[in-house]
Design a protein around this motif. Structure first.
Motif, mmCIF file in Angstrom:
data_model
loop_
_atom_site.group_PDB
_atom_site.id
_atom_site.type_symbol
_atom_site.label_atom_id
_atom_site.label_comp_id
_atom_site.label_asym_id
_atom_site.label_seq_id
_atom_site.Cartn_x
_atom_site.Cartn_y
_atom_site.Cartn_z
ATOM 1 N N SER A 1 12.183 3.416 -2.538
ATOM 2 C CA SER A 1 11.706 4.503 -3.247
ATOM 3 C C SER A 1 13.018 5.507 -3.003
ATOM 4 C CB SER A 1 10.586 5.012 -2.865
ATOM 5 O OG SER A 1 10.674 5.531 -1.548
ATOM 6 N N ASN B 1 6.025 4.328 2.045
ATOM 7 C CA ASN B 1 6.013 2.893 2.359
ATOM 8 C C ASN B 1 6.978 1.915 1.661
ATOM 9 O OD1 ASN B 1 4.512 3.610 4.578
ATOM 10 N ND2 ASN B 1 2.470 2.688 3.716
ATOM 11 N N ASP B 2 7.405 2.471 0.531
ATOM 12 C CA ASP B 2 8.354 1.537 -0.210
ATOM 13 C C ASP B 2 9.823 1.856 0.003
ATOM 14 O OD1 ASP B 2 9.803 0.389 -2.181
ATOM 15 O OD2 ASP B 2 9.132 1.395 -3.792
ATOM 16 N N ARG C 1 0.999 -1.309 0.031
ATOM 17 C CA ARG C 1 0.079 0.092 -0.013
ATOM 18 C C ARG C 1 0.873 1.315 -0.192
ATOM 19 N NH1 ARG C 1 -4.580 0.889 4.293
ATOM 20 N NH2 ARG C 1 -5.499 -0.822 3.270
ATOM 21 N N THR C 2 0.480 2.304 -0.772
ATOM 22 C CA THR C 2 1.399 3.407 -0.939
ATOM 23 C C THR C 2 1.040 4.373 -0.049
ATOM 24 O OG1 THR C 2 1.038 3.003 -3.234
ATOM 25 C CG2 THR C 2 1.909 4.994 -2.711
ATOM 26 N N ARG C 3 1.896 5.173 0.500
ATOM 27 C CA ARG C 3 1.856 6.140 1.287
ATOM 28 C C ARG C 3 2.789 7.406 0.893
ATOM 29 N NH1 ARG C 3 3.710 8.019 7.317
ATOM 30 N NH2 ARG C 3 3.252 9.969 7.023
ATOM 31 N N TRP C 4 1.794 8.249 -0.289
ATOM 32 C CA TRP C 4 2.678 9.374 -0.967
ATOM 33 C C TRP C 4 3.306 10.572 0.029
ATOM 34 C CZ3 TRP C 4 3.864 8.078 -5.316
ATOM 35 C CH2 TRP C 4 3.057 7.076 -6.293
ATOM 36 N N ASP D 1 6.791 7.289 -2.749
ATOM 37 C CA ASP D 1 6.043 6.101 -1.751
ATOM 38 C C ASP D 1 6.823 6.072 -0.668
ATOM 39 O OD1 ASP D 1 4.492 4.548 -0.630
ATOM 40 O OD2 ASP D 1 4.597 2.808 -2.144
ATOM 41 N N ASP E 1 -4.214 5.947 0.051
ATOM 42 C CA ASP E 1 -2.891 6.380 -0.536
ATOM 43 C C ASP E 1 -2.082 7.128 0.349
ATOM 44 O OD1 ASP E 1 -4.051 8.363 -1.425
ATOM 45 O OD2 ASP E 1 -3.416 7.968 -3.450
#
Ligand code: SF4
Lengths: 383, 258
Positions: free
Chosen positions: B230, B226-227, B48-51, B224, B142
């Motif tokens: 990134s 959460n990545d 799941r993304t968190r911008w 992101d 997101d």
């Protein structure tokens, strides 16, 4: 019973006519606001609530203070409150109606107000405020009206009404506690972010609301020949005095915590309000007027030689109400936005349109109160 | 030089900041208002993304307003030309306004007054959505804190709740005050609140936010949070960064290199 509100002397009708004129002006101003947007008010991006929300906050307190007569009369059977308890309940009804109107006037999209009920959101304090305010309005209206109706018929009030009246007692505390929670849970607004906000709201409400009740009792004695009794007034005076002391005590706590700890964020709003900050102090004179006038009024209420004279008592009650109105309206609501989250000070000056809407809503509340009290007085004097 | 200064600050242990960090439970060990990544997203949900955004204030030129213009054009943000009715999504503040709880004593002289980009932080714990009585402002999956302009009743609780001054209200009809109308983005009506949307409409098309794209100094990194792989996460783990008012527990998704 309502027909009793339609019989009155010239002065009564002149008063009603005056209120209707003010209401008409208020509606007209509201139409302008609806047409152009809230930009016609003095509110802006930084001070995004103004006198509407200030009146709302003050009036929730007035509504809650009915408990100061309901509690001793119904829970402790204090007979001296027998004639004023209905005044308290009807004052609560009118104040609650004004609260809702002020919220409505403040909304950018009043036509969508029912979204609050369509999408109930328990984590929002507004949702709870709407629930408790409406509930409180109903409790007081039903309770007051039913007991009065029974009195007119000369029978005992129906047994189901007592539990409702008992329920209105904790409910009164809840409406002002929830109103304080509207403010007290916001991070970054340090004037509001304080655990004593709800207690202070209650104290100031009980002081101002009780003082208003005393004033109404004088007005009723003068205009309608209805006397709630010196005994009731004496008791209320003591209650107002102690509630006033509690209020200023709690204000003192705010000062101590902010200034002894020396944490800038905690001091800034108080500094701005009472001493000026970064060279700005729009509200300094008003806040000192409120503080000194309020303390002086409390002293008058405390000294038996002074408070036993009607003129002093009336002056002290007016002083206390004005003091709390300034403190809770201007000081708390508008002062709470300053300094802004970006540490700036901006000015807020209500516009004529905004003040006319405000006057109109007050007039609606006063009209409602006048008619309700007219009915109450007629029933009480007949029985 | 930068490294030295940081080293020095840590050794000197700027007390007040360390205290605030420790109080917030964010950062018990380090002396600076640095963000402890492990405390950031609560429970990172894999996939799941968190911008999030990282703004390098050193590469941001004083006086340049290209990102502001690009954003406000893209989103039909009106310009009334006065402060009271102002609507803005991204703007420049001075360092001490953006970080009012940070120490300013004995800092580099050019730090005070330095222009810092300010916008909605898309907080992971947003007080604005908590206050909204109709869920007209809400957190998307997101991480973007979004607005439903059709549901907003204009009570302005979110504005009072936001500790960053990120929200604007349409005090007047915005349409006449839009200089260049962009057909690809809806305009708003008067009476509702608006703010930065992290360009969710551009993200959906695989584009970077308008401010990121328009910045001539490449001062803004978007990605992101959460990545772990990134670019933004790599930069966050390599640099000292700050968030605005971390002591309030809002967990902003916008980070700054000072
Ligand atoms: S910066 Fe303000 S508006 Fe944006 S998510 Fe955080 S609290 Fe909400």
């Amino acid at each position: 019973m309502i027909e009793k509100a339609l019989k009155g002397n010239r002065a009564y009708w002149a008063w009603i006519a005056l209120l209707i004129v003010v209401i008409a002006a208020g509606l007209n101003a509201w139409a302008v606001q609806l047409d152009t947007g809230l930009g016609v008010t003095g509110m802006g991006r930084d001070i995004s609530w103004g006198i509407y929300i200030a009146q709302f906050t003050f009036l929730v307190g007035v509504a809650a203070s009915a408990v100061m007569v309901v509690l001793p009369y119904y829970l402790h059977n204090r007979r001296e409150f027998a004639r004023i308890v209905i005044v308290g309940e009807f004052l609560a009804v009118s104040a609650a109606v004004m609260c809702m109107l002020f919220i409505l006037a403040d909304l950018g999209k009043p036509q969508r107000v029912l979204n609050v009920l369509r999408y109930p959101t328990p984590n929002s304090m507004v949702f709870w405020d709407v629930v408790v305010l409406n509930g409180y309005l109903l409790l007081n209206l039903v309770g007051g009206w039913t007991v009065l109706g029974a009195e007119r018929k000369g029978v005992a009030p129906p047994s189901w009404v007592r539990p409702l009246i008992y329920l209105s007692i904790p409910w009164a505390f809840s409406i002002h506690t929830v109103t304080a929670f509207l403010y007290a849970g916001m991070p970054g607004r340090h004037l509001w972010l304080t655990a004593v906000l709800a207690p202070r709201f209650l104290a100031s409400a009980f002081a101002a609301g009780t003082a208003i009740l005393i004033l109404i009792s004088f007005i009723l004695r003068k205009t309608a020949g209805f006397d709630a009794g010196d005994e009731a007034r004496k008791k209320l005076t003591v209650l107002a005095a102690y509630a006033g002391i509690a209020n200023f005590f709690l204000l003192g706590m705010e000062f101590f915590t902010a200034f002894y700890s020396n944490v800038p964020a905690h001091m800034h709003s108080l500094q701005h309000l009472y001493f000026g900050l970064h060279g700005h102090g729009q509200f300094v004179p008003l806040m000192w007027l409120s503080l000194l006038g309020g303390i002086a009024s409390v002293i008058v209420l405390l000294v038996p030689a002074l408070r036993s004279r009607s003129s002093w008592l009336v002056a002290a009650c007016v002083g206390l109400v004005a003091s709390i109105w300034i403190d809770k309206g201007i000081g708390l609501v508008i002062g709470g936005f300053l300094p802004t989250p970006l540490e700036e000070i901006v000015q807020y000056v209500p516009t004529l349109t905004e003040m006319t809407v405000t006057a109109g809503i007050w007039a609606i509340g006063l009209l409602l109160l006048t008619m309700l009290l007219k009915v109450a007085v007629a029933v009480k004097t007949e029985s | 030089m930068k490294q030295d200064r940081r080293e020095f600050l840590r050794k000197a242990g700027i007390g007040a900041l360390a205290g605030i960090g420790a109080l917030a439970g964010l950062n018990p060990l380090s002396a600076l208002e640095k963000t402890d990544m492990s405390a950031l997203s609560g429970k990172p949900v894999p996939g799941r993304t968190r911008w999030g955004m990282l703004i390098d204030t050193r590469s941001c030129t004083d006086g340049c307003r290209q990102c502001v213009t690009a954003c406000h054009r893209a989103h039909n943000v009106p310009d009334f030309g006065d402060r009271k009715n102002e609507v803005k999504w991204i703007w420049k503040s001075r360092y001490e306004q953006a970080f009012p709880t940070s120490g300013t004593q004995f800092q580099k002289p050019e730090l005070l007054g330095r222009e810092v980009l300010t916008l909605c932080n898309h907080c992971a714990e947003p007080p604005c959505t908590r206050a909204c009585p109709t869920q007209a402002t809400f957190k998307r999956r997101d991480g973007i804190v979004a607005m439903d302009y059709h549901r907003c009743i204009g009570c302005r609780f979110c504005m009072a709740a936001c500790p960053y001054g990120s929200r604007s209200f349409n005090w007047l009809d915005p349409r006449p005050a839009i200089s260049e109308y962009n057909r690809e983005f809806p305009t708003r009506e008067r009476g509702v609140v608006e703010k930065c949307n992290f360009c969710s409409e551009r993200l959906a098309r695989g584009l970077q936010p308008a401010c990121v794209e328009s910045c001539p100094g490449k001062a803004i990194t978007f990605g992101d949070l959460n990545d772990p792989g990134s670019t933004i996460r790599r930069m966050l783990s390599e640099q000292e960064t700050m968030q605005r008012k971390p002591e309030l527990g809002t967990l902003p998704s916008v980070f700054y290199i000072i």
